[in-house]
Design an enzyme around this catalytic site. Structure first.
Site, mmCIF file in Angstrom:
data_model
loop_
_atom_site.group_PDB
_atom_site.id
_atom_site.type_symbol
_atom_site.label_atom_id
_atom_site.label_comp_id
_atom_site.label_asym_id
_atom_site.label_seq_id
_atom_site.Cartn_x
_atom_site.Cartn_y
_atom_site.Cartn_z
ATOM 1 N N ASP A 129 44.782 34.771 -15.308
ATOM 2 C CA ASP A 129 46.102 34.191 -15.473
ATOM 3 C C ASP A 129 46.674 34.837 -16.742
ATOM 4 O O ASP A 129 45.938 35.452 -17.517
ATOM 5 C CB ASP A 129 45.969 32.662 -15.623
ATOM 6 C CG ASP A 129 47.289 31.992 -15.951
ATOM 7 O OD1 ASP A 129 48.282 32.264 -15.250
ATOM 8 O OD2 ASP A 129 47.319 31.218 -16.922
ATOM 9 N N ASP A 138 49.864 33.404 -18.989
ATOM 10 C CA ASP A 138 50.298 32.439 -20.001
ATOM 11 C C ASP A 138 49.209 31.414 -20.284
ATOM 12 O O ASP A 138 48.723 30.742 -19.376
ATOM 13 C CB ASP A 138 51.563 31.718 -19.524
ATOM 14 C CG ASP A 138 52.751 32.666 -19.447
ATOM 15 O OD1 ASP A 138 53.133 33.225 -20.486
ATOM 16 O OD2 ASP A 138 53.291 32.848 -18.339
ATOM 17 N N ASP A 190 43.714 28.545 -17.465
ATOM 18 C CA ASP A 190 43.845 27.546 -18.534
ATOM 19 C C ASP A 190 44.499 26.254 -18.067
ATOM 20 O O ASP A 190 44.734 25.365 -18.884
ATOM 21 C CB ASP A 190 44.699 28.117 -19.675
ATOM 22 C CG ASP A 190 46.156 28.237 -19.277
ATOM 23 O OD1 ASP A 190 47.013 27.600 -19.923
ATOM 24 O OD2 ASP A 190 46.452 28.944 -18.305
#
Length: 196
Positions: free
Chosen positions: A11, A13, A167
């Protein structure tokens, strides 16, 4: 690296880049100008969802009608004004750099592809990844597995041989649904909160 892992998917961001506080400020300020309230807790719970989908959700919840593409563009432009402040999440960037040239690697994000590419360029990682898949590249978004499955397809590696670095709860669930191993970045990195 376990024997069955043949590709790494990241991922962007909150995983490669410490952008979440900057994104939240852009969200908060843009939405406030249209009469929305948007808490930081809400923001983190929606991590991995595309901008337009978040605006549609808030519009329904708060009964405020807006031109979704216009507000989405305003939010992204507000974020881009702060792109020079983006810092790497170094332990995850180090993993990507350590495996560059050893494993096929790609990025799968709920963000707009060109903005994700600008973040990756800001981190000096443009040549590190074989592909970048953004929100416009799949019809369904996290927690659906489509973004990660598309990265795996482009890398030419079966899903069961991919490890995802994520995250957000929606992204972790997307990796699970894709049948991929997942490393939860929150075990080693806690994003800075703007609000107490």
């Amino acid at each position: 690296m376990t024997d069955n892992i043949r590709a790494l998917i990241f991922d962007c961001d909150g995983t490669l880049a410490d952008t979440m506080p900057l994104h939240y400020i852009a969200w908060r300020d843009t939405l406030a100008s249209h009469g929305f309230t948007f808490t930081e807790t809400q923001f983190y719970s929606l991590g991995g969802q595309p901008t337009d989908k978040i605006i549609q959700l808030l519009s329904r919840e708060q009964g405020i009608e807006v031109d979704v593409p216009v507000v989405a563009q305003q939010k992204e432009l507000a974020f881009l004004e702060s792109i020079d402040e983006v810092e790497p999440i170094q332990p995850i960037v180090d993993i990507a750099l350590a495996h560059h040239g050893k494993y096929p690697m790609g990025v799968g994000s709920g963000g707009q592809r060109e903005i994700v590419k600008r973040i990756i360029a800001r981190l000096g990682l443009t040549d590190t990844f074989g592909c970048v898949v953004g929100s416009e590249d799949t019809e369904l978004h996290k927690p659906h597995p489509d973004v990660f499955l598309e990265v795996a397809k482009r890398l030419g590696v079966p899903p069961e041989h991919c490890r995802v670095y994520e995250d957000a709860d929606l992204g972790v669930e997307a990796a699970r649904r894709a049948g991929m191993e997942c490393f939860d970045v929150r075990t080693i990195h806690t994003p800075r909160r703007i609000t107490a």
